[in-house]
Design an enzyme around this catalytic site. Structure first.
Site, mmCIF file in Angstrom:
data_model
loop_
_atom_site.group_PDB
_atom_site.id
_atom_site.type_symbol
_atom_site.label_atom_id
_atom_site.label_comp_id
_atom_site.label_asym_id
_atom_site.label_seq_id
_atom_site.Cartn_x
_atom_site.Cartn_y
_atom_site.Cartn_z
ATOM 1 N N LYS A 1 0.876 -1.164 0.000
ATOM 2 C CA LYS A 1 0.000 0.000 0.000
ATOM 3 C C LYS A 1 0.917 1.219 0.000
ATOM 4 C CE LYS A 1 -3.378 2.689 2.497
ATOM 5 N NZ LYS A 1 -3.889 3.062 3.827
ATOM 6 N N GLY B 1 -8.052 9.213 9.431
ATOM 7 C CA GLY B 1 -8.398 9.249 10.836
ATOM 8 C C GLY B 1 -9.395 10.313 11.237
ATOM 9 N N ALA C 1 -9.708 5.669 3.952
ATOM 10 C CA ALA C 1 -9.540 6.816 4.855
ATOM 11 C C ALA C 1 -10.806 7.657 4.991
ATOM 12 C CB ALA C 1 -8.391 7.722 4.424
ATOM 13 N N GLY C 2 -11.107 8.006 6.231
ATOM 14 C CA GLY C 2 -12.191 8.927 6.542
ATOM 15 C C GLY C 2 -13.505 8.291 6.923
ATOM 16 N N ASN D 1 -9.489 1.823 9.450
ATOM 17 C CA ASN D 1 -8.728 1.499 10.643
ATOM 18 C C ASN D 1 -9.293 2.199 11.880
ATOM 19 O OD1 ASN D 1 -5.171 1.721 11.549
ATOM 20 N ND2 ASN D 1 -6.874 0.886 12.643
ATOM 21 N N THR D 2 -9.191 3.535 11.894
ATOM 22 C CA THR D 2 -9.528 4.297 13.097
ATOM 23 C C THR D 2 -10.960 4.077 13.546
ATOM 24 O OG1 THR D 2 -7.956 5.981 12.357
ATOM 25 C CG2 THR D 2 -9.416 6.580 14.150
#
Length: 269
Positions: free
Chosen positions: A109, A170, A196-197, A218-219
């Protein structure tokens, strides 16, 4: 009924799950391992900078708690501010893959981020690193802004996917770039993974309903009050969105249209 043959292919590797999970920001190792299990993901991304160079000499790494016979490592070059740093991280990522028994794993990645405040990817550095790594035999999954033209350039270079951001890393802001992501999906001949986001399962569902091939997050899981439960919710959200996309949305109409028309009722009577 779920189409069990709706597999997900990146380069020459086939997966059943369209949800990819990151491994950072978890409060405990148990949270990370449990979340990966609950998500039913098959691709796990790990920042190379956060790991020891030799897993055999580090008994504390949570990577040893994961079943790498059923998971595929996606090393990421997070923290790289230049193309040169990202290239170095990619090679270290392959060494890590070899240590867990995936010697044929050249996935990376690709993240080149020189902006410390908003963590937005550098398009020039990303192109430069991608071109070099592809020539060296890597399967490159580049993290990019939702830029349709950049996505086409990366596809032309030979990238295996493009990974446009929904909003900054994040942030949990959701899909702030819907129009551009839709253009990328329409133009792309390689998988499009929204990365992301994303903060909620409904946002993951929306990405899949639009026609994205997968979601990486992830977050949203790691920082949830109950990470394992959120991982399960994200799993269901991605599956739901994919099924809805395959089913085909009804046509939007300007006026109301009764679900039980009067002429139909009279026929029944």
């Amino acid at each position: 009924m779920i189409n069990t043959f709706d597999t997900f292919k990146i380069a020459d590797k086939t997966f059943n799950s369209r949800l990819m999970l990151g491994t950072g920001k978890y409060r405990t190792v148990n949270d990370a391992v449990d979340s990966i299990g609950q998500s039913e993901c098959e691709i796990v991304t790990v920042a190379i900078r956060r790991l020891p160079t030799n897993l055999n000499h580090d008994n504390t790494s949570f990577l040893k708690s994961l079943d790498w016979k059923n998971l595929w490592l996606l090393p990421n070059t997070a923290g790289s501010q230049t193309a040169e740093e990202a290239i170095r991280m990619a090679f270290l990522g392959h060494e890590l893959a070899c240590q867990i028994g995936q010697a044929d794993n050249f996935f990376v990645k690709l993240e080149v981020i020189s902006d410390p405040k908003y963590l937005l990817p550098d398009p020039i550095g990303t192109l430069k690193a991608a071109e070099f790594l592809i020539k060296k035999g890597f399967t490159v999954l580049p993290y990019i802004n939702a830029d349709p033209m950049l996505a086409l350039h990366l596809e032309d270079l030979g990238c295996a996917t493009v990974m446009p951001l929904g909003s900054p890393i994040g942030s949990g802001q959701g899909l702030n770039n819907l129009a551009n992501i839709q253009i990328i999906i329409e133009n792309s001949n390689i998988p499009v993974i929204v990365d992301a986001g994303i903060g909620t399962p409904s946002e993951a569902t929306l990405a899949m309903e639009m026609g994205a091939d997968g979601v990486l997050l992830n977050t949203a899981v790691a920082q949830a009050k109950n990470p394992g439960q959120m991982a399960l919710a994200m799993n269901l959200g991605v599956k739901s969105g994919r099924l809805a996309y395959l089913a085909g949305r009804m046509e939007r109409k300007y006026y109301a249209n009764a679900s039980s028309p009067m002429n139909q009722i009279s026929k029944i009577a």
